[in-house]
Structure formats: structure tokens, C-alpha cells
Design an enzyme around this catalytic site. Structure first.
Site, short mmCIF file in Angstrom:
data_model
loop_
_atom_site.label_atom_id
_atom_site.label_comp_id
_atom_site.label_asym_id
_atom_site.label_seq_id
_atom_site.Cartn_x
_atom_site.Cartn_y
_atom_site.Cartn_z
N TYR A 144 0.82 -1.21 0.00
CA TYR A 144 0.00 0.00 0.00
C TYR A 144 0.85 1.26 0.00
O TYR A 144 0.39 2.34 0.32
CB TYR A 144 -0.96 0.00 1.20
CG TYR A 144 -2.09 -1.00 1.08
CD1 TYR A 144 -2.08 -1.98 0.09
CD2 TYR A 144 -3.17 -0.98 1.94
CE1 TYR A 144 -3.10 -2.90 -0.03
CE2 TYR A 144 -4.21 -1.89 1.83
CZ TYR A 144 -4.17 -2.86 0.85
OH TYR A 144 -5.20 -3.76 0.73
N LYS A 191 4.98 -14.08 4.38
CA LYS A 191 5.28 -14.87 3.18
C LYS A 191 6.78 -14.72 2.91
O LYS A 191 7.21 -14.41 1.80
CB LYS A 191 4.43 -14.33 2.02
CG LYS A 191 4.30 -15.25 0.85
CD LYS A 191 3.32 -16.38 1.05
CE LYS A 191 3.49 -17.40 -0.05
NZ LYS A 191 2.69 -18.60 0.08
N ASP A 225 -0.62 -18.41 3.88
CA ASP A 225 -1.62 -19.32 3.28
C ASP A 225 -2.02 -20.42 4.26
O ASP A 225 -3.20 -20.69 4.47
CB ASP A 225 -1.15 -19.87 1.93
CG ASP A 225 0.34 -20.12 1.84
OD1 ASP A 225 1.05 -19.85 2.82
OD2 ASP A 225 0.81 -20.61 0.80
N ASP A 249 -5.35 -6.29 5.86
CA ASP A 249 -6.60 -5.86 5.23
C ASP A 249 -7.45 -7.09 4.91
O ASP A 249 -8.64 -7.18 5.25
CB ASP A 249 -6.25 -5.07 3.95
CG ASP A 249 -7.43 -4.29 3.42
OD1 ASP A 249 -8.53 -4.38 4.00
OD2 ASP A 249 -7.26 -3.58 2.41
#
Ligand code: NAI
Length: 360
Positions: A144, A191, A225, A249
Site C-alpha cells: 500500500y 510470506k 496461506d 486488510d
């Protein structure tokens, strides 16, 4: 120091001054369902006697319609001055047009920590019974950053930014929050197996801050994940979740789905000097202007705002009124007096009246 109800107050408040004082709070009604849920929340806060003086300022489409900038400098300045705002959702056009007002406001005011408590509510149907977790989202960088480029026609890039400073302060915020609220575990979603530099930095710094300053808190980490799979399988195993901007988010909405939907999850955006309280949900254009939106998420955000004022302004009235409002909406929910999104039959303003009727 003055003592009221067992709480030591800052010397600048005499007990009489405190009884009279109103806290200045900016209200940004926002777009879509924003103005209607804001009106419902103001009705409840007013009936509960919340010691607030509202200063209404526009942002988003509402500001454009008044011929102003999408995020007017006067709105930002007013929040800087009062230090506290209650904000409705602002619409962002998809794939074109102006950038997100919400992201810009958080960056401009350096509201680096988004805090989103997610818990089961009695009377609100959910597949699970014992969820009580908090999502802590880094609010100022990651993907972002808003730095996107068209390298050549047909090739675009988006820059993911991670800085040591931002990673360190959000890690410290989450760990400190856990300690101060008697929570035991912080789980990082990341990640770093793929984004070895950016998510690697986020993970490494969180571990460093933990080891040096918060060794008594349990810290674990999951690749996002697998973390999402575990969240939907066994959400009650989670306590505090810590993650960067985009993951926070997405995971906030996922968590809202675990406890009844976007109508029941509040939020706070916190920085050093300012705090902006807003629901996790957006402007829900599909419901706007129909008296169908659930104002509970914004009401719960307002309860967080009152508890924040109780803390930073050392005003125990705000704490007591927050508890009264919480009791009132809990009782309304337990009787099935809710809006349609969580199984009830009330409209937005009728739900507000159902809460007001239970304030006593
Ligand atoms: P959304 O959260 O507005 O709506 C998603 C779904 O949840 C819709 O079906 C909606 O009807 C429902 N919903 C949301 N809030 C509800 C409430 N209080 N009561 C009952 N049902 C509710 O998300 P969407 O549709 O992706 O975004 C719409 C607009 O909101 C976009 O322009 C987006 O950029 C903006 N947005 C703004 C946010 C903010 O101001 N903080 C946060 C998220 C989205």
C-alpha cells in the site's frame, strides 16, 4: 492528583472541571452507508451521555461533492488538533480514479497501527463459539505504498516497501498490546519464503523485538496461506495476529466472516499523536440510503474511542459510559433485536433505538 472512582487523574483536571469537560472529537461521516451508521451511533452516544463535542468534517466522495479535495486539509488539520476522530467508510473507485482516502489519511497522520478486535457476540450466529482474537495490521507501507509504475505498455509494477523503523514499531506495538491486555501469544502471518527481503525483514525484526523486550509472550509465525487455513479450521487457537498492511486488510475481513460478518467488527488506527476509530467495513454501496446497514461495527469502534479517551485523558466517565453502551448492545443482540445482516429484522435507526432503550 484527584481521585475519582479509584482512578488517579491528571492534576490538570479538578474533579469539577472533569465533570463538566467535553472532549472534542472529529466526526467524518464518509460515503455510502457512512452517514446513516454515523447518525445512529451519535444518537446512542448522545443518549448515553458521552461527554463529546462533535466537529463534523467531510472526506471521500462527500468532500468532492462539496467542491473540496477528496481529503481536505481542513479535515486532516481538525483531527491533528483534537487528536481523536470517529470515521465512517470512504469509497475508493476500483481500477481508476483517485487513490484511497483511507490509506492517505493513515499515512498523513502516521496512524501506523490498525487494531481490530474480533470476538463472538452472544446472539450473533457463527460457526464458532469461542473466538477472541485481535488483528494488528501495519498501516503505512507494504504494497500500500501506492508506488505503481507502467514500465512500458503492458508491463506494470507495484512496489512493496518495508522499513526497519515501521517493522520495529508495529512489532513493539503488538507485543506491548499483548502484554498490557493479559494476552499470551502473538502470531505473525508472513510470506517470507517468497518475499525474502520485505517479509523477511518484518519477521526478523519482530523476533528481535520479542527476544529483547517481551520474552514472556509466546511468539510464533505462520506462512500466511497455511495461517488462513488454520484460522478457518480452529480460530480459537489464535490470540494476537501481527501482519503487514495488505495481509492485515484481507485477514481482517476473513476474521469478520468468522464471527458474523462486517457489521460486527470495529477498528482503531493509532499513531503517536492521533487516533482514528472506524469499522472494518466499507461504504457498502449496495445498502446505502436504505436504512439497512448495521451500525454496530461503528458503535463498537466508538466504544473503543471512549476507552481510548478514558486512558489518554484520564477520564473515568468515558470508561463507564463505554461499559454501559456495551451492556446495552449486548442485551439487544441477545434478544435478537438486530439488523438483517446478522439475522434480525430491524433497520439501522431502529437498532439504535433498541440499544438506547437498554441503556438504563
Ligand atoms: P464493503 O465492506 O463496503 O461491503 C462488503 C459487503 O459487506 C457488502 O455486501 C455489504 O453490503 C456488506 N456490509 C458492509 N458493511 C455492512 C454493514 N455495516 N452492515 C451490513 N452489511 C454490511 O466492501 P466493498 O463492497 O468491497 O467496498 C465498498 C467500498 O468501500 C469501496 O469503495 C471500498 O474501497 C470502500 N472501503 C472503505 C473502507 C474504509 O473506509 N475504511 C474499508 C473497506 C472498503
Amino acid at each position: 492528583m484527584v481521585q475519582i472512582a479509584g482512578t488517579l487523574l491528571h492534576p490538570r483536571f479538578s474533579s469539577r472541571a472533569l465533570r463538566m469537560a467535553l472532549h472534542d472529537v472529529v466526526l467524518v461521516p464518509g460515503d455510502g452507508i457512512g452517514p446513516e451508521v454515523a447518525r445512529a451511533v451519535q444518537r446512542i452516544l448522545g443518549a448515553a451521555g458521552a461527554p463529546l463535542r462533535w466537529h463534523e468534517h467531510p472526506a471521500g466522495l462527500a468532500a468532492l461533492e462539496q467542491g473540496l479535495e477528496v481529503l481536505p486539509a481542513s479535515t486532516v488539520e481538525a483531527i491533528r488538533e483534537t487528536g481523536v476522530a470517529l470515521k465512517g467508510p470512504c469509497t475508493t473507485p476500483v481500477g481508476e480514479g483517485f487513490g484511497s482516502v483511507n490509506v492517505r489519511l493513515r499515512k498523513t497522520l502516521d496512524l501506523y497501527a490498525a487494531l481490530r478486535p474480533v470476538r463472538n457476540l452472544a446472539g450473533v450466529r457463527s460457526r464458532y463459539a469461542d473466538i477472541d482474537l485481535v488483528v494488528v495490521r501495519e498501516n503505512t507501507e507494504g504494497l500500500y505504498s501506492g508506488v505503481e509504475n507502467e514500465i512500458t505498455p503492458g508491463v506494470v509494477t507495484s512496489l512493496k516497501v518495508a522499513t526497519e523503523r515501521a517493522c520495529e514499531r508495529i512489532a513493539r506495538f503488538a507485543l506491548h498490546y499483548a502484554r498490557s491486555r493479559g494476552r499470551h501469544r502473538v502470531t505473525i502471518f508472513h510470506k517470507a519464503n517468497i518475499m525474502k527481503l520485505t517479509d523477511g525483514l518484518f519477521l526478523r525484526i519482530a523476533r528481535r523485538v520479542h527476544d529483547a523486550e517481551f520474552p514472556e509472550i509466546e511468539l510464533d509465525a505462520l506462512i500466511i496461506d497455511a495461517g488462513c487455513m488454520k484460522l478457518v479450521q480452529e480460530p480459537s487457537r489464535f490470540d494476537v495476529l501481527l501482519m503487514e498492511n495488505l495481509y492485515g486488510d484481507v485477514v481482517s475481513d476473513l476474521c469478520a466472516g468468522l464471527v458474523g460478518g462486517l457489521g460486527v467488527v470495529p477498528g482503531a488506527n493509532l499513531g503517536e499523536g492521533c487516533a482514528v476509530f472506524e469499522a472494518v467495513h466499507g461504504s457498502a454501496p449496495d445498502l446505502a440510503g436504505q436504512d439497512r446497514a448495521n451500525p454496530l461495527a461503528l458503535l463498537m469502534s466508538a466504544v473503543m474511542l471512549l476507552n481510548h479517551l478514558a486512558e489518554v485523558r484520564a477520564d473515568p466517565r468515558c470508561h463507564a459510559i463505554a461499559a454501559t453502551i456495551r451492556g446495552a448492545y449486548d442485551r439487544a443482540l441477545a434478544c435478537g433485536e438486530t439488523t438483517a445482516d446478522i439475522g434480525g429484522r430491524l433497520g439501522t435507526q431502529a437498532f439504535a433505538e433498541a440499544v438506547v432503550a437498554r441503556l438504563g
